[in-house]
Design a protein around this motif. Structure first.
Motif, PDB file in Angstrom:
ATOM      1  N   SER A   1       8.950  -4.239  -7.619  1.00  0.00           N
ATOM      2  CA  SER A   1       8.177  -3.863  -8.806  1.00  0.00           C
ATOM      3  C   SER A   1       8.264  -4.971  -9.854  1.00  0.00           C
ATOM      4  N   TRP A   2       7.414  -4.896 -10.857  1.00  0.00           N
ATOM      5  CA  TRP A   2       7.465  -5.844 -11.972  1.00  0.00           C
ATOM      6  C   TRP A   2       8.826  -5.761 -12.664  1.00  0.00           C
ATOM      7  N   GLU A   3       9.329  -4.553 -12.830  1.00  0.00           N
ATOM      8  CA  GLU A   3      10.627  -4.365 -13.487  1.00  0.00           C
ATOM      9  C   GLU A   3      11.744  -5.047 -12.705  1.00  0.00           C
ATOM     10  N   GLU A   4      11.711  -4.920 -11.385  1.00  0.00           N
ATOM     11  CA  GLU A   4      12.712  -5.606 -10.560  1.00  0.00           C
ATOM     12  C   GLU A   4      12.596  -7.119 -10.709  1.00  0.00           C
ATOM     13  N   LEU A   5      11.371  -7.632 -10.676  1.00  0.00           N
ATOM     14  CA  LEU A   5      11.178  -9.073 -10.836  1.00  0.00           C
ATOM     15  C   LEU A   5      11.679  -9.541 -12.202  1.00  0.00           C
ATOM     16  N   CYS A   6      11.490  -8.733 -13.237  1.00  0.00           N
ATOM     17  CA  CYS A   6      11.994  -9.083 -14.572  1.00  0.00           C
ATOM     18  C   CYS A   6      13.523  -9.136 -14.582  1.00  0.00           C
ATOM     19  N   ARG A   7      14.174  -8.192 -13.905  1.00  0.00           N
ATOM     20  CA  ARG A   7      15.640  -8.233 -13.804  1.00  0.00           C
ATOM     21  C   ARG A   7      16.094  -9.478 -13.050  1.00  0.00           C
ATOM     22  N   PHE A   8      15.402  -9.791 -11.968  1.00  0.00           N
ATOM     23  CA  PHE A   8      15.745 -10.990 -11.203  1.00  0.00           C
ATOM     24  C   PHE A   8      15.516 -12.247 -12.041  1.00  0.00           C
TER      25      PHE A   8
ATOM     26  N   LEU B   1       0.150  -8.033 -15.186  1.00  0.00           N
ATOM     27  CA  LEU B   1       0.755  -6.743 -15.545  1.00  0.00           C
ATOM     28  C   LEU B   1      -0.185  -5.599 -15.189  1.00  0.00           C
ATOM     29  N   HIS B   2      -1.463  -5.789 -15.425  1.00  0.00           N
ATOM     30  CA  HIS B   2      -2.456  -4.763 -15.084  1.00  0.00           C
ATOM     31  C   HIS B   2      -2.480  -4.517 -13.569  1.00  0.00           C
ATOM     32  N   PHE B   3      -2.369  -5.595 -12.779  1.00  0.00           N
ATOM     33  CA  PHE B   3      -2.357  -5.462 -11.318  1.00  0.00           C
ATOM     34  C   PHE B   3      -1.185  -4.601 -10.868  1.00  0.00           C
ATOM     35  N   PHE B   4      -0.011  -4.815 -11.458  1.00  0.00           N
ATOM     36  CA  PHE B   4       1.178  -4.025 -11.091  1.00  0.00           C
ATOM     37  C   PHE B   4       1.031  -2.560 -11.493  1.00  0.00           C
TER      38      PHE B   4
ATOM     39  N   PRO C   1       0.805  -1.227   0.000  1.00  0.00           N
ATOM     40  CA  PRO C   1       0.000   0.000   0.000  1.00  0.00           C
ATOM     41  C   PRO C   1       0.842   1.284   0.000  1.00  0.00           C
ATOM     42  N   LEU C   2       2.078   1.213   0.470  1.00  0.00           N
ATOM     43  CA  LEU C   2       2.936   2.404   0.464  1.00  0.00           C
ATOM     44  C   LEU C   2       3.650   2.594  -0.872  1.00  0.00           C
ATOM     45  N   HIS C   3       3.733   1.526  -1.655  1.00  0.00           N
ATOM     46  CA  HIS C   3       4.362   1.546  -2.975  1.00  0.00           C
ATOM     47  C   HIS C   3       3.473   0.716  -3.895  1.00  0.00           C
ATOM     48  N   PRO C   4       2.375   1.310  -4.406  1.00  0.00           N
ATOM     49  CA  PRO C   4       1.315   0.532  -5.054  1.00  0.00           C
ATOM     50  C   PRO C   4       1.689  -0.187  -6.359  1.00  0.00           C
ATOM     51  N   THR C   5       2.877   0.050  -6.883  1.00  0.00           N
ATOM     52  CA  THR C   5       3.297  -0.703  -8.070  1.00  0.00           C
ATOM     53  C   THR C   5       4.254  -1.830  -7.691  1.00  0.00           C
ATOM     54  N   LYS C   6       4.269  -2.165  -6.387  1.00  0.00           N
ATOM     55  CA  LYS C   6       5.140  -3.235  -5.899  1.00  0.00           C
ATOM     56  C   LYS C   6       4.319  -4.261  -5.122  1.00  0.00           C
ATOM     57  N   VAL C   7       4.876  -5.487  -5.038  1.00  0.00           N
ATOM     58  CA  VAL C   7       4.261  -6.556  -4.251  1.00  0.00           C
ATOM     59  C   VAL C   7       5.291  -7.104  -3.267  1.00  0.00           C
ATOM     60  N   PHE C   8       4.798  -7.732  -2.198  1.00  0.00           N
ATOM     61  CA  PHE C   8       5.681  -8.286  -1.180  1.00  0.00           C
ATOM     62  C   PHE C   8       6.217  -9.654  -1.597  1.00  0.00           C
ATOM     63  N   ALA C   9       7.494  -9.886  -1.306  1.00  0.00           N
ATOM     64  CA  ALA C   9       8.140 -11.181  -1.539  1.00  0.00           C
ATOM     65  C   ALA C   9       9.287 -11.315  -0.550  1.00  0.00           C
ATOM     66  N   GLY C  10       9.716 -12.562  -0.336  1.00  0.00           N
ATOM     67  CA  GLY C  10      10.802 -12.826   0.598  1.00  0.00           C
ATOM     68  C   GLY C  10      11.650 -14.002   0.148  1.00  0.00           C
ATOM     69  N   ILE C  11      12.839 -14.093   0.716  1.00  0.00           N
ATOM     70  CA  ILE C  11      13.774 -15.178   0.386  1.00  0.00           C
ATOM     71  C   ILE C  11      13.402 -16.432   1.188  1.00  0.00           C
ATOM     72  N   ARG C  12      13.183 -17.535   0.472  1.00  0.00           N
ATOM     73  CA  ARG C  12      12.821 -18.815   1.090  1.00  0.00           C
ATOM     74  C   ARG C  12      13.998 -19.424   1.846  1.00  0.00           C
ATOM     75  N   LYS C  13      13.680 -20.131   2.935  1.00  0.00           N
ATOM     76  CA  LYS C  13      14.691 -20.835   3.728  1.00  0.00           C
ATOM     77  C   LYS C  13      14.211 -22.254   4.017  1.00  0.00           C
ATOM     78  N   ASN C  14      15.166 -23.188   4.120  1.00  0.00           N
ATOM     79  CA  ASN C  14      14.923 -24.533   4.640  1.00  0.00           C
ATOM     80  C   ASN C  14      13.822 -25.315   3.922  1.00  0.00           C
ATOM     81  N   SER C  15      13.701 -25.141   2.612  1.00  0.00           N
ATOM     82  CA  SER C  15      12.701 -25.866   1.836  1.00  0.00           C
ATOM     83  C   SER C  15      13.178 -25.922   0.395  1.00  0.00           C
ATOM     84  N   HIS C  16      12.429 -26.644  -0.456  1.00  0.00           N
ATOM     85  CA  HIS C  16      12.815 -26.600  -1.864  1.00  0.00           C
ATOM     86  C   HIS C  16      12.715 -25.148  -2.329  1.00  0.00           C
TER      87      HIS C  16
END
Length: 170
Positions: free
Chosen positions: A120-127, A164-167, A18-33
């Motif tokens: 952002s979508w652009e960051e996810l595309c770079r990743f 893409l529309h959601f982002f 909500p503070l950066h409406p063109t971004k979504v939350f994600a995190g680095i996975r641990k201890n799993s596939h």
């Protein structure tokens, strides 16, 4: 094939920051596939659970964020074959909005996630490009970028219009 080898159903949740409406939350996975890869909040669909219920439950369990129930909508589905790990998932991606516009995600499962940030979508595309380069042995010139979890990588590669529309909807 062994009877315990089944296709599992996963739900990944694109939660708009909500503070950066063109971004979504994600995190680095641990201890799993998929350990050490960037993934969305989510998990397994439980018996008799709707996709929306799963998205709301997993979001609350992992981040403490409450989603606006009517905002939780289907985004996309991917078929994720992970032969190296001996796993096969169908991943349902849901999209949703936070009830509170100032609440930040908490890391409620630190044994499974290194913490939450928004992208952002652009960051996810770079990743994603970095993740693909890694498959071919190129480490992207040593840049310290996260790799994407397989289902998220596939989502980014497929770039469905409603995602893409959601982002870009704000």
């Amino acid at each position: 094939m062994s009877s315990n080898k089944v296709v599992r159903v996963g739900v990944g949740v694109l939660i708009r920051d909500p503070l950066h409406p063109t971004k979504v939350f994600a995190g680095i996975r641990k201890n799993s596939h998929g350990a050490n890869t960037l993934a969305l909040p989510g998990g397994h669909l439980e018996l008799y659970e709707s996709w929306e219920q799963c998205a709301i439950r997993e979001t609350l369990e992992e981040t403490g964020l409450q989603l606006v129930q009517d905002s939780v909508k289907f985004g996309h589905v991917t078929n994720d074959i992970m032969e190296k790990e001996g796993k096969h998932y169908v991943t349902i991606f849901m999209m949703g909005e936070c009830q509170c516009e100032v609440t930040r995600p908490k890391n409620l499962e630190p044994h499974k996630c290194a913490g939450w940030d928004s992208y952002s979508w652009e960051e996810l595309c770079r990743f994603a490009a970095n993740s693909k380069d890694d498959r071919s042995g190129d480490n992207n010139d040593g840049e310290d970028m996260p790799k994407l979890f397989g289902p998220l990588l596939k989502l980014v590669e497929e770039a469905p219009p409603n995602i893409l529309h959601f982002f870009n909807d704000r």
